[in-house]
Design a protein around this motif. Structure first.
Motif, PDB file in Angstrom:
ATOM      1  N   UNK A  65       0.822  -1.206   0.000  1.00 62.03           N
ATOM      2  CA  UNK A  65       0.000   0.000   0.000  1.00 62.03           C
ATOM      3  C   UNK A  65       0.862   1.265   0.000  1.00 62.03           C
ATOM      4  N   UNK A  66       1.842   1.292   0.894  1.00 63.57           N
ATOM      5  CA  UNK A  66       2.693   2.481   1.004  1.00 63.57           C
ATOM      6  C   UNK A  66       3.431   2.719  -0.304  1.00 63.57           C
ATOM      7  N   UNK A  67       4.028   1.679  -0.839  1.00 63.58           N
ATOM      8  CA  UNK A  67       4.757   1.807  -2.105  1.00 63.58           C
ATOM      9  C   UNK A  67       3.833   2.254  -3.223  1.00 63.58           C
ATOM     10  N   UNK A  68       2.655   1.647  -3.301  1.00 60.86           N
ATOM     11  CA  UNK A  68       1.714   1.960  -4.376  1.00 60.86           C
ATOM     12  C   UNK A  68       1.226   3.409  -4.309  1.00 60.86           C
ATOM     13  N   UNK A  69       1.126   3.958  -3.104  1.00 57.99           N
ATOM     14  CA  UNK A  69       0.687   5.349  -2.951  1.00 57.99           C
ATOM     15  C   UNK A  69       1.841   6.317  -3.216  1.00 57.99           C
ATOM     16  N   UNK A  70       3.025   5.991  -2.714  1.00 58.14           N
ATOM     17  CA  UNK A  70       4.155   6.919  -2.824  1.00 58.14           C
ATOM     18  C   UNK A  70       4.715   7.059  -4.236  1.00 58.14           C
ATOM     19  N   UNK A  71       4.800   5.970  -4.972  1.00 58.91           N
ATOM     20  CA  UNK A  71       5.465   6.045  -6.272  1.00 58.91           C
ATOM     21  C   UNK A  71       4.793   6.993  -7.271  1.00 58.91           C
ATOM     22  N   UNK A  72       3.470   7.024  -7.387  1.00 58.55           N
ATOM     23  CA  UNK A  72       2.879   8.026  -8.280  1.00 58.55           C
ATOM     24  C   UNK A  72       3.137   9.465  -7.800  1.00 58.55           C
ATOM     25  N   UNK A  73       3.179   9.654  -6.495  1.00 62.98           N
ATOM     26  CA  UNK A  73       3.490  10.987  -5.971  1.00 62.98           C
ATOM     27  C   UNK A  73       4.921  11.391  -6.305  1.00 62.98           C
TER      28      UNK A  73
END
Length: 152
Positions: A65-73
């Motif tokens: 979840x954390x990776x999936x949210x951070x990478x587009x940002x």
């Protein structure tokens, strides 16, 4: 973020007034920005996949979840840095150049640690890094090295 325009000029009177404004330079920056847009889109798709799997009752861990949210940002931030570099910011260029090398190594390296994430997720993240790897090559190409030579 530095926004001041870089003032590297060519040595000949027949060349463009600024290397930064040369078509080859702007094409390289355009390719880098487009690659980062693709990276952002792939990252957003990965986030949607995680959300869909979670909604479908599949196990999705906090790391995913954390990776999936951070990478587009991060894609947005690196794109902004690339835009600043295309306007002449040496500092932004150096940051983009470094991030484009470090990020794929870190992302793929962490995903290879057994038990951190399922193999399908590691593959998804590796695919997301392909456009970033392209940016690493672009920022080390001759067009941009001419604009931002290494200081002596």
């Amino acid at each position: 973020m530095e926004t001041e325009k870089h003032s590297t000029t060519t040595a000949t009177a027949t060349g463009p007034a600024l290397l930064l404004d040369a078509p080859r330079t702007q094409e390289a920056f355009g390719a880098a920005k487009n690659s980062l847009k693709v990276y952002g889109a792939l990252g957003a798709l990965a986030l949607l996949a995680i959300a869909a799997l979670s909604a479908g009752g599949h196990t999705v861990n906090t790391f995913m979840w954390v990776r999936a949210v951070l990478l587009p940002l991060i894609a947005v931030l690196v794109h902004r840095l690339t835009a600043a570099a295309s306007r002449g910011s040496r500092r932004a260029f150096e940051r983009v150049s470094a991030v484009a090398v470090i990020m794929p190594i870190a992302i793929i390296g962490v995903d290879l640690i057994p038990g951190v994430c399922p193999p399908w997720y590691a593959v998804t993240q590796a695919v997301c890094m392909v456009p970033v790897i392209r940016v690493a090559f672009i920022t080390r190409g001759s067009a941009l090295r001419a604009v931002f030579p290494k200081p002596h």
